[in-house]
Design a protein around this motif. Structure first.
Motif, short mmCIF file in Angstrom:
data_model
loop_
_atom_site.label_atom_id
_atom_site.label_comp_id
_atom_site.label_asym_id
_atom_site.label_seq_id
_atom_site.Cartn_x
_atom_site.Cartn_y
_atom_site.Cartn_z
N GLN A 122 -15.83 50.79 43.73
CA GLN A 122 -16.75 50.25 44.74
C GLN A 122 -17.06 48.78 44.46
O GLN A 122 -17.13 47.97 45.38
N ARG A 123 -17.22 48.46 43.18
CA ARG A 123 -17.50 47.06 42.81
C ARG A 123 -16.31 46.17 43.17
O ARG A 123 -16.48 45.08 43.71
N LEU A 124 -15.09 46.65 42.88
CA LEU A 124 -13.91 45.86 43.22
C LEU A 124 -13.73 45.72 44.73
O LEU A 124 -13.39 44.64 45.23
N ALA A 125 -13.98 46.81 45.45
CA ALA A 125 -13.82 46.76 46.90
C ALA A 125 -14.82 45.81 47.54
O ALA A 125 -14.51 45.13 48.52
N ASP A 126 -16.02 45.75 46.97
CA ASP A 126 -17.02 44.80 47.47
C ASP A 126 -16.57 43.36 47.27
O ASP A 126 -16.85 42.48 48.09
N ALA A 127 -15.84 43.11 46.16
CA ALA A 127 -15.44 41.75 45.81
C ALA A 127 -14.12 41.33 46.44
O ALA A 127 -13.87 40.14 46.62
N ALA A 128 -13.27 42.29 46.78
CA ALA A 128 -11.91 41.97 47.22
C ALA A 128 -11.91 41.28 48.57
O ALA A 128 -12.53 41.78 49.53
N PRO A 129 -11.19 40.17 48.69
CA PRO A 129 -11.11 39.48 49.98
C PRO A 129 -10.10 40.11 50.93
O PRO A 129 -9.98 39.70 52.08
N THR A 130 -9.33 41.08 50.43
CA THR A 130 -8.36 41.81 51.24
C THR A 130 -8.58 43.31 51.03
O THR A 130 -9.24 43.71 50.07
N PRO A 131 -8.03 44.16 51.87
CA PRO A 131 -8.19 45.61 51.68
C PRO A 131 -7.65 46.08 50.33
O PRO A 131 -6.70 45.49 49.78
N LEU A 132 -8.23 47.15 49.82
CA LEU A 132 -7.91 47.66 48.49
C LEU A 132 -7.25 49.03 48.59
O LEU A 132 -7.71 49.91 49.33
N PRO A 134 -15.59 50.83 53.41
CA PRO A 134 -14.83 50.19 54.49
C PRO A 134 -13.68 49.33 54.03
O PRO A 134 -12.78 49.04 54.84
N ASN A 135 -13.67 48.89 52.77
CA ASN A 135 -12.59 48.02 52.29
C ASN A 135 -11.57 48.77 51.43
O ASN A 135 -10.67 48.16 50.87
N ILE A 136 -11.70 50.08 51.33
CA ILE A 136 -10.71 50.90 50.62
C ILE A 136 -9.89 51.64 51.66
O ILE A 136 -10.41 52.48 52.40
N ILE A 137 -8.61 51.30 51.75
CA ILE A 137 -7.80 51.75 52.88
C ILE A 137 -6.82 52.86 52.55
O ILE A 137 -6.17 53.41 53.44
N GLY A 138 -6.68 53.22 51.26
CA GLY A 138 -5.72 54.25 50.94
C GLY A 138 -5.53 54.40 49.44
O GLY A 138 -6.24 53.79 48.64
N ILE A 139 -4.54 55.22 49.09
CA ILE A 139 -4.27 55.50 47.68
C ILE A 139 -2.78 55.64 47.45
O ILE A 139 -2.05 56.22 48.27
N LYS A 140 -2.31 55.07 46.36
CA LYS A 140 -1.00 55.40 45.81
C LYS A 140 -1.23 56.54 44.84
O LYS A 140 -1.87 56.35 43.79
N GLU A 141 -0.74 57.72 45.16
CA GLU A 141 -1.03 58.92 44.38
C GLU A 141 0.16 59.25 43.48
O GLU A 141 1.21 59.67 43.95
N ALA A 142 -0.01 59.01 42.18
CA ALA A 142 1.06 59.25 41.21
C ALA A 142 0.61 60.24 40.15
O ALA A 142 1.07 60.18 39.01
N PRO A 178 -10.43 60.77 55.77
CA PRO A 178 -10.87 60.24 57.06
C PRO A 178 -9.71 59.60 57.81
O PRO A 178 -8.69 59.25 57.23
N ALA A 179 -9.86 59.47 59.10
CA ALA A 179 -8.82 58.86 59.93
C ALA A 179 -8.51 57.45 59.42
O ALA A 179 -9.42 56.67 59.11
#
Length: 295
Positions: free
Chosen positions: A122-132, A157-165, A180-181
């Motif tokens: 959440q802290r990184l997503a708040d700081a990121a200037p692009t989607p995370l 709102p700034n976390i758009i997905g996951i690479k699941e490994a 979510p959609a």
């Protein structure tokens, strides 16, 4: 984020035999993957040996990629760490112009709790200037983003997905069933790509596509189009090669494959060692024994 559907490539970082970044080979690799038809490129991920690539080298790799790719495909940039404050500072200071998304692996070694992982991201997503994009790779980080934790983070709102490994199919299915959609699920394991796409995943961030971008991106597109018989046949062709790529750790094997194909050398940086002669010979034989084209 339709730009990140299909096949992304977790790019290697080519080195010269004396362990310098090989920028000529870097440009060849970029062209090799784009010519193969991949949908996007991932720079400075785990496969790029990010722990041993220096900050100034990372900046130059990104600069060269932006200049050379020139908008032909989207770029994703790997930026993570096990010091939340330091990673946050990097996100705020890095030149991320032209980057579609940040791929950020969970902290390694600290082994945070699920609540700690939520707070970190959440802290990184708040700081990121692009989607995370979250990156769950327990084999390297010693912690697992559970499905519940992933879905909690998906509300940001700034976390758009996951690479699941994680390799845990049930966990991946749980995310796919309840996400979510618009929340992307991307396979972080090449051999699970068709299985996850069959249940709704949007694609893969691939290692093997460094060497075989045309073959693997077509495989993924076949799966996304619902042509699972064709995708399955293609995937089965990779079974002899795929385990060899990880036998002496990633990206040792894929760099040996790229050397066979003449894209870049097989040098890696310590503490990794270049592929053994035995492994190189078996990778060469696996590539020669398949109908897989090089691009």
């Amino acid at each position: 984020m339709n730009e990140l559907h299909g096949t992304g490539v977790a790019l290697v970082t080519p080195f010269t035999p004396d362990s310098e970044v090989d920028y000529a080979a870097w440009r060849r690799l970029l062209d090799h993957c784009i010519a193969g038809g991949v949908e996007y490129l991932v720079i400075n991920g785990t496969t790029g040996e990010s722990p041993t690539v220096h900050a100034e080298e990372k900046a130059e790799l990104l600069r060269v990629a932006r200049e050379h790719v020139a908008g032909r495909v989207p770029l994703v940039y790997g930026l993570g760490g096990n010091d939340t404050a330091a990673t946050e500072a990097l996100l705020r200071s890095a030149d991320l112009a032209g980057i579609t998304a940040i791929l950020s692996a969970s902290p390694a070694y600290n082994k945070p709790s699920q609540a700690g992982l939520v707070a970190h991201y959440q802290r990184l997503a708040d700081a990121a200037p692009t989607p995370l994009l979250l990156y769950n790779v327990p084999g390297r980080t010693a912690s697992n983003l559970t499905a519940d934790t992933t879905l909690r983070l998906a509300a940001h709102p700034n976390i758009i997905g996951i690479k699941e490994a994680s390799g845990h199919l049930e966990q991946c299915l749980s995310i796919l069933a309840r996400r979510p959609a618009g929340f992307l699920v991307l396979s972080g394991d090449d051999l699970l790509t068709t299985a996850l796409v069959a249940h709704g995943a949007e694609g893969v961030i691939s290692v093997i596509a460094n060497a075989l971008p045309g073959f693997f991106s077509d495989l993924t597109r076949q799966a996304l189009a619902g042509n699972f018989a064709a995708a399955r046949r293609a995937l089965f062709e990779l079974l002899p090669l795929n385990p060899l790529l990880y036998e002496e750790s990633n990206p040792v094997g894929i760099k040996a494959a790229l050397q066979v194909l003449g894209v870049c050398g097989s040098a890696v940086r310590l503490p990794l060692l270049e592929a053994s002669e035995s492994l190189k010979a078996r990778i060469r034989a696996a590539l020669a024994g398949t109908s897989v084209p090089a691009a």
